[in-house]
Design a protein around this motif. Structure first.
Motif, short mmCIF file in Angstrom:
data_model
loop_
_atom_site.label_atom_id
_atom_site.label_comp_id
_atom_site.label_asym_id
_atom_site.label_seq_id
_atom_site.Cartn_x
_atom_site.Cartn_y
_atom_site.Cartn_z
N ALA A 1 -12.59 22.18 -8.22
CA ALA A 1 -12.87 22.95 -7.65
C ALA A 1 -12.21 24.34 -7.93
CB ALA A 1 -13.45 22.72 -6.03
N VAL A 2 -12.79 25.63 -8.25
CA VAL A 2 -12.73 26.69 -8.54
C VAL A 2 -13.46 27.71 -7.17
CG1 VAL A 2 -13.10 28.85 -10.35
CG2 VAL A 2 -13.69 26.15 -10.98
N ALA A 3 -12.44 28.22 -6.56
CA ALA A 3 -12.11 29.08 -5.74
C ALA A 3 -12.58 30.50 -6.66
CB ALA A 3 -11.00 29.30 -5.25
N THR A 4 -13.72 31.49 -6.23
CA THR A 4 -13.47 32.62 -7.27
C THR A 4 -14.16 33.64 -6.83
OG1 THR A 4 -14.10 33.03 -9.37
CG2 THR A 4 -15.55 31.59 -8.23
N CYS A 5 -14.52 34.78 -6.92
CA CYS A 5 -15.09 35.32 -6.64
C CYS A 5 -16.29 36.48 -7.13
CB CYS A 5 -14.36 37.05 -6.30
SG CYS A 5 -14.84 38.36 -5.59
N CYS A 6 -17.26 36.54 -7.10
CA CYS A 6 -17.99 37.06 -5.87
C CYS A 6 -19.47 36.57 -5.52
CB CYS A 6 -18.18 38.53 -5.65
SG CYS A 6 -16.17 39.29 -5.64
N SER A 7 -20.34 36.61 -4.74
CA SER A 7 -21.66 36.14 -4.50
C SER A 7 -22.61 35.77 -6.03
CB SER A 7 -22.18 36.65 -3.26
OG SER A 7 -22.31 36.15 -1.89
N ALA A 8 -22.25 37.33 -6.54
CA ALA A 8 -23.33 37.49 -7.76
C ALA A 8 -23.05 36.27 -8.77
CB ALA A 8 -23.79 38.88 -7.88
N GLU A 9 -21.56 36.93 -8.77
CA GLU A 9 -21.24 36.13 -10.17
C GLU A 9 -21.50 34.48 -9.95
OE1 GLU A 9 -19.51 38.43 -8.72
OE2 GLU A 9 -18.67 40.15 -10.16
N ILE A 10 -20.74 33.73 -8.82
CA ILE A 10 -21.06 32.56 -8.47
C ILE A 10 -22.30 32.71 -8.19
CG2 ILE A 10 -21.41 30.95 -6.53
CD1 ILE A 10 -18.58 32.32 -6.08
N ILE A 11 -23.33 32.99 -8.55
CA ILE A 11 -25.04 32.87 -8.20
C ILE A 11 -25.32 32.55 -10.15
CG2 ILE A 11 -28.04 33.10 -7.80
CD1 ILE A 11 -26.23 34.33 -4.64
N GLY A 12 -24.99 34.03 -10.70
CA GLY A 12 -25.09 33.48 -11.49
C GLY A 12 -24.58 32.27 -12.30
N ALA A 13 -23.07 32.32 -12.30
CA ALA A 13 -23.00 30.61 -12.85
C ALA A 13 -23.59 29.88 -13.06
CB ALA A 13 -21.29 30.60 -12.40
N VAL A 14 -23.87 29.34 -11.91
CA VAL A 14 -24.77 28.07 -11.23
C VAL A 14 -26.21 28.09 -12.23
CG1 VAL A 14 -25.85 26.90 -9.68
CG2 VAL A 14 -23.84 27.71 -8.83
N SER A 15 -26.79 29.51 -11.74
CA SER A 15 -28.24 29.42 -12.69
C SER A 15 -27.77 29.12 -14.45
CB SER A 15 -28.34 30.89 -12.52
OG SER A 15 -29.82 31.25 -13.42
N GLU A 16 -26.49 29.56 -15.20
CA GLU A 16 -26.97 29.42 -16.29
C GLU A 16 -25.80 27.91 -16.41
OE1 GLU A 16 -23.34 33.02 -17.09
OE2 GLU A 16 -25.35 34.27 -16.62
N GLY A 17 -25.47 27.53 -15.77
CA GLY A 17 -25.53 25.98 -15.50
C GLY A 17 -23.67 26.16 -16.21
N ARG A 18 -22.56 27.01 -15.84
CA ARG A 18 -21.27 26.75 -15.67
C ARG A 18 -20.51 25.64 -14.36
NH1 ARG A 18 -19.16 32.62 -16.59
NH2 ARG A 18 -21.24 33.34 -15.91
N PHE A 19 -21.62 25.98 -13.64
CA PHE A 19 -21.17 25.54 -12.29
C PHE A 19 -22.22 24.81 -12.25
CE2 PHE A 19 -18.33 28.96 -11.15
CZ PHE A 19 -17.59 28.66 -11.61
N LEU A 20 -22.31 23.44 -11.36
CA LEU A 20 -23.18 22.70 -11.58
C LEU A 20 -23.92 23.22 -9.48
CD1 LEU A 20 -22.35 19.10 -13.04
CD2 LEU A 20 -24.97 21.06 -13.82
N LEU A 21 -23.00 23.09 -8.65
CA LEU A 21 -22.91 23.38 -7.68
C LEU A 21 -21.82 24.61 -7.47
CD1 LEU A 21 -21.38 22.02 -5.27
CD2 LEU A 21 -22.43 20.13 -5.69
N ALA A 22 -22.41 24.99 -5.70
CA ALA A 22 -21.33 25.96 -4.67
C ALA A 22 -21.60 25.92 -3.23
CB ALA A 22 -21.68 27.15 -5.32
N TYR A 23 -20.59 26.06 -3.12
CA TYR A 23 -20.23 26.12 -1.13
C TYR A 23 -20.56 26.81 -0.69
CZ TYR A 23 -18.55 23.44 2.90
OH TYR A 23 -18.49 22.76 3.69
N ASN A 24 -21.24 26.83 0.67
CA ASN A 24 -20.79 27.60 1.35
C ASN A 24 -21.13 29.08 0.56
OD1 ASN A 24 -19.97 27.02 3.98
ND2 ASN A 24 -17.73 26.98 4.10
N VAL A 25 -22.28 29.72 0.32
CA VAL A 25 -22.29 30.81 -0.54
C VAL A 25 -23.70 31.30 0.56
CG1 VAL A 25 -23.34 32.11 -2.12
CG2 VAL A 25 -22.35 30.06 -2.95
N LEU A 26 -23.45 32.57 0.64
CA LEU A 26 -24.16 33.29 1.75
C LEU A 26 -25.55 33.91 1.07
CD1 LEU A 26 -23.76 34.85 4.76
CD2 LEU A 26 -23.67 37.01 2.66
N GLY A 27 -26.21 32.62 2.35
CA GLY A 27 -27.91 33.00 1.66
C GLY A 27 -28.61 34.07 1.63
N SER A 28 -28.03 35.06 2.38
CA SER A 28 -28.98 36.40 2.15
C SER A 28 -28.99 36.67 0.24
CB SER A 28 -28.62 37.19 2.74
OG SER A 28 -27.66 37.36 1.83
#
Length: 348
Positions: free
Chosen positions: A211-238
């Protein structure tokens, strides 16, 4: 635990550290009033702007100098200001509430009371010096186009099963916040270690799947949307609510869901404390809370979501127990264990 540590140390050998992030990330001037209120915050300017614009519209004599910071950098800046080494903000507003409790405990805040602050529940106020303004869940997000519905983990136990059963297909495809660079990430992970009997197994699963520990919310969400990550854990829902990509699904874990309230503090050296108190009252007012809800900073459950049972809600209270998270010995032990499980690298 011995097996867990052995596995983590084995997979840790190829991990690298992320480069440091800049302290101040963005800034904006809101309003045209002659009296300037300096607000330093971890909240993205675009998200909080509607609330601040509504406030200065009602208070045209004021303007807001808004500075967006990373949580660790904001904490360091606030400590320096408290010691008289740097100019102080008039208000500090941070998601890393363990750091905010520490600032209050270190005599860095001033008292303020109003009807709005006294009406807050006890979990959202401390010492008449720290107040919780928002209500935001820590969620699991996933790429709904790439992760089959039957594999979507709705509890931590289901996530563990997914990582055990399909480690190769998940290799490098799970993300979460890097606790080294994100005070919010540290806060969520530390609270997980207190809440969940699954925490040790989760770290082992994260290590097994690289698993990858990284920063930050926008980047993580974007990477999930693009399929670079399948899922992400403990993302701030707002932040997910604001990004709102159609192919990103959101899960409030049904075993328990952490809820964060961002902390607002008026520093002891604030030059405009009355204006800072006025802004706090506005954010806590019906109008302010409605605007924050529209911005995703106050959780409003989607009718299509499975209802989260009251017993599954875990509020992170603004209270002295959060100071334990900053205890040097405990923090060092926790970071060492975590560091062995994650590649703290920037997104590709």
């Amino acid at each position: 635990m011995i097996r867990l540590l052995a596995l983590l140390l084995t997979v840790a050998t190829g991990f690298t550290l992320a480069p440091p992030v800049s302290a101040q990330e963005d800034r904006a001037r809101i309003g045209n009033g002659n009296t300037v209120l300096e607000l330093r915050s971890t909240t993205d300017v675009a998200i909080i702007r509607p609330a601040l614009e509504a406030f200065v519209e009602q208070n045209p004599q004021l303007s807001i100098e808004y500075e967006q910071w990373g949580s660790n950098a904001l904490y360091a800046d606030s400590l320096a200001a408290c010691a008289g080494e740097e100019p102080s903000a008039d208000a500090v507003f941070s998601s890393a509430v363990h750091q905010m409790v520490a600032l209050v405990n270190g005599a860095c805040a001033r008292d303020y009371q109003s009807e709005a602050t006294l009406n807050l529940p006890s979990a959202r106020r401390w010492r008449n010096q720290l107040w919780g303004v928002t209500e935001e869940p820590a969620v699991i997000i996933y790429n709904s186009a790439l992760l089959a519905e039957e594999n979507v983990p709705r509890t931590r136990f289901a996530l563990l099963d997914l990582m055990r059963n399909t480690p190769l297909s998940l290799a490098g495809r799970i993300a979460t916040y890097d606790i080294e660079s994100s005070g919010l990430g540290y806060l969520f992970a530390y609270n997980d270690s207190l809440e969940a009997t699954t925490f040790g197994a989760m770290l082992e699963g994260f290590a097994r799947t690289q698993a990858v520990a990284t920063c930050c919310s926008a980047e993580i969400i974007g990477a999930v949307s693009e399929g670079r990550f399948l899922l992400a854990y403990n993302v701030l829902g707002s932040y997910v609510a604001n990004a709102a990509p159609a192919d990103v699904g959101v899960i409030l874990p049904e075993d328990y869901t952490l809820f964060l309230t961002r902390g607002y503090m008026i520093p002891r050296q604030a030059r405009q404390p009355q204006a800072a108190g006025r802004l706090l009252d506005f954010l806590l007012s019906t109008q302010g809370q409605t605007i924050l809800r529209r911005a995703g900073l106050i959780y409003a459950q989607d009718p299509e979501e499975t209802a989260l049972l009251p017993s599954a809600r875990r509020a992170i209270a603004l209270a002295p127990p959060l100071l334990v998270a900053l205890d040097r010995s405990k923090s060092a032990q926790f970071r060492t264990l975590w560091r062995t499980a994650f590649a703290a690298i920037a997104l590709p």
